[in-house]
Structures are given as C-alpha cells and as structure tokens.
Design an enzyme around this catalytic site. Sequence first.
Site, PDB file in Angstrom:
ATOM      1  N   ASP A  73       0.955   4.117   1.430  1.00 34.60           N
ATOM      2  CA  ASP A  73       1.340   4.658   2.739  1.00 34.60           C
ATOM      3  C   ASP A  73       2.332   3.744   3.442  1.00 34.60           C
ATOM      4  OD1 ASP A  73      -0.350   6.843   2.408  1.00 34.60           O
ATOM      5  OD2 ASP A  73      -2.050   5.817   3.347  1.00 34.60           O
ATOM      6  N   LYS A  74       2.186   2.438   3.240  1.00 34.49           N
ATOM      7  CA  LYS A  74       3.095   1.495   3.881  1.00 34.49           C
ATOM      8  C   LYS A  74       4.459   1.450   3.200  1.00 34.49           C
ATOM      9  CE  LYS A  74       1.231   0.625   7.445  1.00 34.49           C
ATOM     10  NZ  LYS A  74       1.965   1.021   8.628  1.00 34.49           N
ATOM     11  N   GLU A 134      14.524  15.360   9.830  1.00 32.63           N
ATOM     12  CA  GLU A 134      15.650  15.808  10.638  1.00 32.63           C
ATOM     13  C   GLU A 134      16.386  14.600  11.207  1.00 32.63           C
ATOM     14  OE1 GLU A 134      12.461  17.984   9.920  1.00 32.63           O
ATOM     15  OE2 GLU A 134      12.268  16.883  11.807  1.00 32.63           O
ATOM     16  N   ARG A 167       0.171   7.688   7.797  1.00 29.21           N
ATOM     17  CA  ARG A 167      -1.250   7.855   7.514  1.00 29.21           C
ATOM     18  C   ARG A 167      -2.094   6.634   7.898  1.00 29.21           C
ATOM     19  NH1 ARG A 167      -2.578  10.917   1.882  1.00 29.21           N
ATOM     20  NH2 ARG A 167      -1.701   8.996   1.036  1.00 29.21           N
ATOM     21  N   LYS A 168      -1.474   5.600   8.425  1.00 25.22           N
ATOM     22  CA  LYS A 168      -2.223   4.390   8.757  1.00 25.22           C
ATOM     23  C   LYS A 168      -2.074   4.054  10.245  1.00 25.22           C
ATOM     24  CE  LYS A 168      -4.218   3.445   4.885  1.00 25.22           C
ATOM     25  NZ  LYS A 168      -4.238   4.874   4.501  1.00 25.22           N
ATOM     26  N   LYS A 205      -5.760  -4.207   0.439  1.00 29.13           N
ATOM     27  CA  LYS A 205      -6.422  -3.799   1.680  1.00 29.13           C
ATOM     28  C   LYS A 205      -7.388  -4.901   2.081  1.00 29.13           C
ATOM     29  CE  LYS A 205      -7.572   0.570   2.253  1.00 29.13           C
ATOM     30  NZ  LYS A 205      -8.209   1.913   2.092  1.00 29.13           N
ATOM     31  N   GLU A 229      10.309  11.535   7.084  1.00 29.88           N
ATOM     32  CA  GLU A 229       8.996  11.442   6.433  1.00 29.88           C
ATOM     33  C   GLU A 229       9.208  11.149   4.948  1.00 29.88           C
ATOM     34  OE1 GLU A 229       6.436  11.739   8.350  1.00 29.88           O
ATOM     35  OE2 GLU A 229       7.216  12.814  10.088  1.00 29.88           O
ATOM     36  N   LYS A 234      10.511   7.448  13.203  1.00 29.23           N
ATOM     37  CA  LYS A 234      10.908   8.164  14.413  1.00 29.23           C
ATOM     38  C   LYS A 234      11.824   7.312  15.285  1.00 29.23           C
ATOM     39  CE  LYS A 234       6.550  10.740  14.522  1.00 29.23           C
ATOM     40  NZ  LYS A 234       5.297  11.010  15.256  1.00 29.23           N
ATOM     41  N   LYS A 268      11.262   9.868  20.519  1.00 28.52           N
ATOM     42  CA  LYS A 268       9.920  10.371  20.218  1.00 28.52           C
ATOM     43  C   LYS A 268       8.915   9.487  20.942  1.00 28.52           C
ATOM     44  CE  LYS A 268      12.323  12.447  16.842  1.00 28.52           C
ATOM     45  NZ  LYS A 268      13.795  12.380  16.784  1.00 28.52           N
ATOM     46  N   ASP A 286       5.813   9.480  20.892  1.00 29.15           N
ATOM     47  CA  ASP A 286       4.757   8.975  20.016  1.00 29.15           C
ATOM     48  C   ASP A 286       4.962   7.489  19.762  1.00 29.15           C
ATOM     49  OD1 ASP A 286       3.319  11.290  19.650  1.00 29.15           O
ATOM     50  OD2 ASP A 286       4.358  11.858  17.823  1.00 29.15           O
ATOM     51  N   ASP A 295      -2.052   5.909  -6.187  1.00 31.70           N
ATOM     52  CA  ASP A 295      -2.458   6.775  -5.073  1.00 31.70           C
ATOM     53  C   ASP A 295      -1.202   7.166  -4.308  1.00 31.70           C
ATOM     54  OD1 ASP A 295      -3.897   8.110  -3.143  1.00 31.70           O
ATOM     55  OD2 ASP A 295      -4.625   6.314  -2.131  1.00 31.70           O
ATOM     56  N   ALA A 296      -0.978   8.433  -4.080  1.00 30.76           N
ATOM     57  CA  ALA A 296       0.226   8.884  -3.365  1.00 30.76           C
ATOM     58  C   ALA A 296       0.249   8.331  -1.945  1.00 30.76           C
ATOM     59  CB  ALA A 296       0.268  10.406  -3.336  1.00 30.76           C
ATOM     60  N   HIS A 301       0.859  -1.188   0.000  1.00 31.30           N
ATOM     61  CA  HIS A 301       0.000   0.000   0.000  1.00 31.30           C
ATOM     62  C   HIS A 301       0.895   1.238   0.000  1.00 31.30           C
ATOM     63  CE1 HIS A 301      -2.617   3.152   1.584  1.00 31.30           C
ATOM     64  NE2 HIS A 301      -3.643   2.428   1.183  1.00 31.30           N
ATOM     65  N   PHE A 360      -8.319  -4.182 -10.507  1.00 29.67           N
ATOM     66  CA  PHE A 360      -7.393  -3.445  -9.653  1.00 29.67           C
ATOM     67  C   PHE A 360      -5.987  -3.758 -10.168  1.00 29.67           C
ATOM     68  CE2 PHE A 360      -5.958  -2.866  -4.907  1.00 29.67           C
ATOM     69  CZ  PHE A 360      -5.178  -1.789  -5.280  1.00 29.67           C
TER      70      PHE A 360
END
Length: 400
Positions: free
Chosen positions: A19-20, A65, A258-259, A179, A52, A279, A283, A285, A252-253, A17, A244
């Site tokens: 995003d992955k 960074e 995002r997931k 998906k 990123e 990260k 971090k 997060d 799709d960018a 995917h 598909f």
Amino acid sequence: MSRQTYEFTSESVSEGHPDKVSDRISDEIVDLYFRESIKDGMSPWDIRVAAETLTTTNKVVIAGETRGSDKITKDMIIELAREAIKDIGYEQEGFHWKHADIDVLLHAQSVDIAQGVDQGNGLHKEEGAGDQGIMFGYASSDVPDFLMPAPVHYSHRILERLAKARKHEGVSVLGPDAKSQVTVRYHNGRPVEATAIVLSTQHLDPNMDSKDVADLVKPYIHEVMPKGWITEKTIWHINPTGKFVIGGPDGDAGLTGRKIIVDTYGGMAPHGGGAFSGKDPTKVDRSAAYATRYLAKNLVAAGVAPWVEIQVSYAIGVATPTSIYVNVDDNNPIKGGQIEAVIRKVMDLTPRGIRNHLDLNKPIYAPSAAYGHFGRHPGPNGEFSWEKVDLVDEIKAALK
C-alpha cells in the site's frame, strides 16, 4: 482518552509495504505535476491531481484525474514510478523496478468538479473545497519533541530505523516490506512502557528463521525506544508466522489510501475517512487534515491543553468550513468553545487560505508517503510545513 491507566496499540508499515509503494507513486505524481507545470509557466493554484495506484506482481496501474502541463507524458510518469520503486528497494523476481509492467490511465479532471473548485466559477465565486467531508487533527504531549501519540510514533521510528540499516548500513538481508506494532502502557495519563512489540519484516535469505530475524532487529528496536520502556516483561513477536521471504506487491496487492490510520494518529484520534496521498491540496481530505494537525500541534505547544482534537467539515464547492469543533479533556481549564474562537482568529481555513498559510502549492509530497504524515520535522524545501510551531505566540495572545 478519559481513562488515566490503560494500554493502547498502534501499528505502522514500511515504505516497501504494497500500500505504501502505491502511496509513494501517487505522491510522486503530485510532485511531478507541480514541478513540471510550474516550470512550464502554469500557476500552481491551477494544478490538479487525483492519482490512484494499484500494485501487484510485476504490475503497476495508475489511474485518476489531472490538470497540468501538456509536456507531462506517460513515459515521464512511467519512469518516475520506476525510480520510486527502485529507491524503495524492489529488485525481486516478483516485483522489479526495471521489469514491472506499468499502465498509465490518467485523464483530465471533470469539468463539473473543476467549476466548484476554481476561483470565480460555479455557484460560489471563492475557490471551493474539492469535495465534501470531515477532517480531524490531533496532537498530544506524549512525545515532547513531536507532540504525537507514543504508540504510533514509535511504530514509525522502528521501521524508519530498519529502513536506514537496510538501505545505508549494509543490512541487505532485510527486504523492503515490513509492519510494526507497539503496545504502550499509560499510567496517570502518561506513557511509561512498551508492554508488547510486534514486527514482521521481509528477509531475503530463505534460511533465516524467526529467531535469526529477532537477533538481527532487536538492537535497532532498543535503539529507538525510550530508555526503560522495554523491560523483561515486554512481549515480543518477531516474524510470528515464521518465514517472510515473499513480500511487497508480489505477496499482496497494494492500493493508494489504504493505510489512513497509519498515516495519521494510529487510532488515538478519529479519522474522517479520506486518504491523503495522490491528492493535490485543493482536496481538503489532505490540506484540511494538515491544517487541523498544525493547529492542534500549536495549541499543545502553547500549553493550551495536554492533548487537542479538532474536527472541520466542508461542502464541495464552498470555501468556508461548515463547522469547527474542538475537543479537550473535560477537566482542562480552557474549554473547547474558547479554543474554537481562537482558531478562527489565527488561521483562515478556506481551501485557499490553507494552501497559502502552509505553502502547499509545491512538490513536497513524496516524503510524506511513508512513516506518517505527522510527527515529522519540517524540511528545507517546505516539506511538512504543517509540523511547524510558529503560531504559539499568536495563540497565547488570542487567549488573553
């Protein structure tokens, strides 16, 4: 969940995917900085990465960074990104590991952030959190061997099984992008059946239709789902749009982070909002979300409750959490306040304490970029250390 009978749905996405793909490249960069900087003699406590990645048609842009060895070059990062894309399986006209144009825009970490995180600098002399924020951890007894919510667990397993078939068992007609979505019916608080299964998977043969794809993938889905969960009443949607063929970043960018619901508990528990991939563990997060999962899993494994939800919060540059909150079922004999006291005894939740306890200062992050950061088996080199259940005896002792 307070209701005892209901249906709940979670989704997953494959390693291909878009995003992955972005998450994988970002985590490969984290691993690169740990691997090469430690090799160059730098203390792992001083390494910093916030990478990123954007992916689109034959284009990859990497920004963020870092702080690490000067021997890490743009060419090394470009080569690493190409190898990640190749491993995922993209050799398509619109996105190809060899031909994609890759820009690297990484630069040094802000000194204003660094002063709050580095031990001995800033207003607080302890190593502080890399940012403010809230993080959640969760575990449930739905899937005993993994202590994860059933809907997201089986959504992941479906896509993992298809990836194995595609990459190692000769099912080359399947593409990397996919998906899944699983709806589970709960009865008396326990998962009992799959009422709906949705799968959209890229296929490289343009002559295949939805029925062809369904005939191909259904045996693999039956293989991973619990016996008896798929019934004649189960609703199937396999490639419900039809074809598909165009998939991945060409269709799709993709962006890092995002997931986040796919990465965690499929919506069964809250999410603080911060992404994990790209990260380093200063971090919170990432590291505090790992710590709260670790604690929640050990609490459920210790029999404290059938499900446990934990929230922690931090202020940037400050080591000690600003709050710790535990949620369990109202009828659970051991209450949240008691469990909060136990948590403070069994684990140091400062950023340095988490990194030390879970041994996070090493190149272990790329495997977490797909199929969930939780509900995985601890690896031989320290991967998924937050999935260990080695606090059970200590928790039981603390509750006596």
